[in-house]
Design an enzyme around this catalytic site. Structure first.
Site, PDB file in Angstrom:
ATOM      1  N   GLY A  11       5.411  92.349  62.866  1.00  7.54           N
ATOM      2  CA  GLY A  11       6.200  91.271  63.736  1.00  7.54           C
ATOM      3  C   GLY A  11       5.790  91.642  65.285  1.00  7.54           C
ATOM      4  N   ARG A  72       1.175  89.033  58.523  1.00 10.59           N
ATOM      5  CA  ARG A  72       1.710  90.082  57.494  1.00 10.59           C
ATOM      6  C   ARG A  72       0.892  89.545  56.416  1.00 10.59           C
ATOM      7  NH1 ARG A  72       7.049  89.438  59.805  1.00 10.59           N
ATOM      8  NH2 ARG A  72       7.757  91.481  60.433  1.00 10.59           N
ATOM      9  N   GLY A 102       4.549  97.977  63.781  1.00 10.00           N
ATOM     10  CA  GLY A 102       5.812  98.991  63.061  1.00 10.00           C
ATOM     11  C   GLY A 102       5.291  99.852  62.052  1.00 10.00           C
ATOM     12  N   ASP A 103       6.519 100.082  61.043  1.00  7.36           N
ATOM     13  CA  ASP A 103       6.119 101.121  60.292  1.00  7.36           C
ATOM     14  C   ASP A 103       5.211 100.703  59.014  1.00  7.36           C
ATOM     15  OD1 ASP A 103       8.419  99.703  59.067  1.00  7.36           O
ATOM     16  OD2 ASP A 103       9.502 101.355  58.648  1.00  7.36           O
ATOM     17  N   THR A 126       7.336  97.090  68.198  1.00  6.32           N
ATOM     18  CA  THR A 126       8.208  96.376  67.530  1.00  6.32           C
ATOM     19  C   THR A 126       9.469  96.211  68.378  1.00  6.32           C
ATOM     20  OG1 THR A 126       9.949  96.480  65.734  1.00  6.32           O
ATOM     21  CG2 THR A 126       8.802  98.478  66.318  1.00  6.32           C
ATOM     22  N   ILE A 127      10.351  95.191  68.347  1.00  6.26           N
ATOM     23  CA  ILE A 127      11.633  95.065  69.087  1.00  6.26           C
ATOM     24  C   ILE A 127      12.844  95.949  68.322  1.00  6.26           C
ATOM     25  CG2 ILE A 127      10.883  92.847  69.835  1.00  6.26           C
ATOM     26  CD1 ILE A 127      13.205  91.686  68.122  1.00  6.26           C
ATOM     27  N   ASP A 128      12.315  96.425  67.187  1.00 13.33           N
ATOM     28  CA  ASP A 128      13.605  97.181  66.636  1.00 13.33           C
ATOM     29  C   ASP A 128      13.813  98.457  66.995  1.00 13.33           C
ATOM     30  OD1 ASP A 128      14.116  94.690  65.252  1.00 13.33           O
ATOM     31  OD2 ASP A 128      12.732  95.269  63.604  1.00 13.33           O
ATOM     32  N   ASP A 130      12.992 101.296  65.848  1.00 10.68           N
ATOM     33  CA  ASP A 130      13.310 101.939  64.705  1.00 10.68           C
ATOM     34  C   ASP A 130      12.186 102.939  64.269  1.00 10.68           C
ATOM     35  OD1 ASP A 130      11.893  99.997  63.710  1.00 10.68           O
ATOM     36  OD2 ASP A 130      13.026  99.699  62.000  1.00 10.68           O
ATOM     37  N   ARG A 163      37.779  82.296  73.487  1.00 10.46           N
ATOM     38  CA  ARG A 163      37.265  82.226  72.025  1.00 10.46           C
ATOM     39  C   ARG A 163      36.839  83.791  71.639  1.00 10.46           C
ATOM     40  NH1 ARG A 163      33.997  76.666  72.059  1.00 10.46           N
ATOM     41  NH2 ARG A 163      35.719  75.559  70.980  1.00 10.46           N
ATOM     42  N   MET A 170      18.630  90.622  66.250  1.00  3.68           N
ATOM     43  CA  MET A 170      17.980  91.097  64.944  1.00  3.68           C
ATOM     44  C   MET A 170      18.244  92.812  64.899  1.00  3.68           C
ATOM     45  SD  MET A 170      14.203  89.213  65.532  1.00  3.68           S
ATOM     46  CE  MET A 170      14.107  87.317  64.968  1.00  3.68           C
ATOM     47  N   ARG A 172      17.182  94.247  61.008  1.00  5.14           N
ATOM     48  CA  ARG A 172      17.574  94.188  59.300  1.00  5.14           C
ATOM     49  C   ARG A 172      17.794  95.430  58.926  1.00  5.14           C
ATOM     50  NH1 ARG A 172      13.292  90.579  58.551  1.00  5.14           N
ATOM     51  NH2 ARG A 172      11.814  92.431  58.473  1.00  5.14           N
ATOM     52  N   SER A 215      38.520  86.323  76.277  1.00  2.81           N
ATOM     53  CA  SER A 215      37.309  86.109  75.375  1.00  2.81           C
ATOM     54  C   SER A 215      36.848  87.542  74.638  1.00  2.81           C
ATOM     55  CB  SER A 215      35.984  86.009  76.025  1.00  2.81           C
ATOM     56  OG  SER A 215      35.572  86.864  77.143  1.00  2.81           O
ATOM     57  N   ARG A 255      12.130  87.827  69.989  1.00  2.00           N
ATOM     58  CA  ARG A 255      10.913  88.266  69.900  1.00  2.00           C
ATOM     59  C   ARG A 255      10.015  87.850  71.024  1.00  2.00           C
ATOM     60  NH1 ARG A 255      10.479  89.591  64.162  1.00  2.00           N
ATOM     61  NH2 ARG A 255       8.494  88.413  63.833  1.00  2.00           N
TER      62      ARG A 255
HETATM   63  P1  ADP Z   1       5.689  96.326  60.623  1.00  2.00           P
HETATM   64  O1  ADP Z   1       4.318  96.975  60.930  1.00  2.00           O
HETATM   65  O2  ADP Z   1       6.027  95.301  61.784  1.00  2.00           O
HETATM   66  O3  ADP Z   1       6.697  97.093  60.105  1.00  2.00           O
HETATM   67  P2  ADP Z   1       4.962  94.916  58.253  1.00  2.00           P
HETATM   68  O4  ADP Z   1       5.996  95.610  57.359  1.00  2.00           O
HETATM   69  O5  ADP Z   1       5.074  93.537  57.800  1.00  2.00           O
HETATM   70  O6  ADP Z   1       5.351  94.777  59.662  1.00  2.00           O
HETATM   71  O7  ADP Z   1       3.741  95.485  57.823  1.00  2.00           O
HETATM   72  C1  ADP Z   1       2.318  94.949  58.524  1.00  2.00           C
HETATM   73  C2  ADP Z   1       1.278  94.886  57.642  1.00  2.00           C
HETATM   74  O8  ADP Z   1       1.130  96.425  57.128  1.00  2.00           O
HETATM   75  C3  ADP Z   1       1.707  94.349  56.344  1.00  2.00           C
HETATM   76  O9  ADP Z   1       1.444  92.717  56.215  1.00  2.00           O
HETATM   77  C4  ADP Z   1       0.440  94.786  55.307  1.00  2.00           C
HETATM   78  O10 ADP Z   1      -0.763  94.070  55.688  1.00  2.00           O
HETATM   79  C5  ADP Z   1       0.327  96.301  55.766  1.00  2.00           C
HETATM   80  N1  ADP Z   1       1.075  97.132  55.034  1.00  2.00           N
HETATM   81  C6  ADP Z   1       2.491  97.328  55.081  1.00  2.00           C
HETATM   82  N2  ADP Z   1       2.726  98.356  53.842  1.00  2.00           N
HETATM   83  C7  ADP Z   1       1.567  98.574  53.483  1.00  2.00           C
HETATM   84  C8  ADP Z   1       1.320  99.395  52.322  1.00  2.00           C
HETATM   85  N3  ADP Z   1       2.098  99.994  51.611  1.00  2.00           N
HETATM   86  N4  ADP Z   1      -0.251  99.346  52.138  1.00  2.00           N
HETATM   87  C9  ADP Z   1      -1.100  98.813  52.758  1.00  2.00           C
HETATM   88  N5  ADP Z   1      -0.778  97.888  53.816  1.00  2.00           N
HETATM   89  C10 ADP Z   1       0.557  98.006  54.246  1.00  2.00           C
END
Ligand code: ADP
Length: 323
Positions: A11, A72, A102-103, A126-128, A130, A163, A170, A172, A215, A255
């Protein structure tokens, strides 16, 4: 180190451009070639990248999104996909890699690091907010400011019409945006995934909070266990026939937008630090900011856990709304 590759993935978040700019300009300062890869791991598999110049990153610090694009990429989760990515990195003689994301992005980086001998540094984008190992991720502060700006506007109309508004933001898996935006906008209640939502209590809270007020704002993280803002509103509706209930989903505006000063500064410091770490021969580290200090932790640790918001702030919100 002669050539460092850089990508943004997952993201997008405001401030990624500030991070890209810092990496590129810092590399150039040290005579290292910065190599931008487009659309995250997808571009690595497709072989879409180029050496970035000073001019490529001029005048981008103020823009949201990412000039490198993000994606992604399901193929990167397969060994065949990663083999293509590895042969591209080898063909371009990449000696170090910086990933901003992100993760999920960190997980991809960890696996890549197991299959290819290449030093990798992660920057939290990431904006989250987390991610484990940092108090601030790039984009969180801007997203918060976007939310409070929107909620201030919703408050105006909520007050005019007596109201109760359920505002969905955002988050999740994490309630950072909801919790801190609730504090910053003076919301009466906040519902986050980290705390089980008690509908009966919420009904009573709305009745008592609203006494003498025109409100009420209930901030709802999209991943709340009680449902999204619309579902939660419909759950309490039968018990609150005397109230005018509305919901609003802020969505993707959170975002985008010009990054805040905090995000620009953090991203710039982290970008320069990422290059320094690679120059020093460090690898497989995720950068964070704790207090005012730049810190690192192993990427494997960063993906093991999630960052947790300070849940005592829930009591703070409750105490502040009590008459
Ligand atoms: P974020 O980095 O924001 O958490 P995603 O969870 O969509 O976003 O992960 C970004 C990209 O990292 C995924 O589209 C994929 O290409 C890669 N990725 C995520 N998990 C795995 C994994 N288990 N193995 C290999 N690549 C991964």
């Amino acid at each position: 180190m002669k050539r460092i590759a850089l990508l943004t993935s997952g993201g997008d978040s405001p401030g990624m451009n500030a991070g890209i700019r810092a990496v590129v300009k810092y590399c150039l300062y040290y005579g290292i070639e910065p190599f931008g890869i487009y659309d995250g791991y997808q571009g690595m598999i497709d072989g879409r990248g180029k050496i970035l110049t000073y001019d490529d990153v001029n005048n981008i610090i103020q823009f949201g999104g990412t000039i490198l694009g993000s994606a992604r990429c399901a193929d990167f989760k397969t060994k065949e996909g990663r083999a293509k990515a590895i042969s591209y990195l080898r063909s371009e003689e990449i000696e170090g890699l910086i990933v901003i994301g992100g993760d999920g992005t960190y997980t991809g980086a960890k696996i890549l690091g197991e299959e290819m001998n290449i030093p990798i540094i992660g920057m939290p984008g990431t904006i989250d907010n987390d991610l484990f190992g940092t108090e601030y991720t790039i984009g969180f502060d801007t997203a918060l400011n976007t939310v409070i700006d929107a909620v201030d506007k919703i408050r105006d109309t909520a007050t005019s019409h007596h109201r109760v508004f359920f505002v969905e933001v955002m988050g999740r898996d994490a309630g950072f945006i909801a919790l801190y935006a609730a504090i910053a906008s003076g919301a009466e209640s906040v519902l986050i995934p980290e705390e089980i939502t008690d509908i009966e209590k919420l009904v009573n809270d709305i009745k008592t909070q609203n006494k003498g007020k025109r409100s009420t704002i209930i901030m709802v993280a999209e991943g709340d266990d009680g449902g999204d803002a619309f579902e939660i509103m419909n759950k309490v509706k039968p018990y609150l026939p005397e109230f005018d209930l509305r919901h609003s989903v802020l969505g993707h505006i959170q975002r985008g937008g010009s990054p805040s000063a905090v995000d620009r500064i953090n991203a710039t410091m982290m970008g320069a630090y990422a290059v320094d770490l690679l120059k020093e021969g460090k690898s497989h580290l995720a950068i964070g900011i704790i207090g005012k200090d730049l810190v690192t932790c192993p990427i494997v640790d960063a993906i093991k856990g999630h960052g947790q918001p300070n849940l005592s702030h829930l009591q703070l919100i409750e105490k502040l709304r009590t008459r």
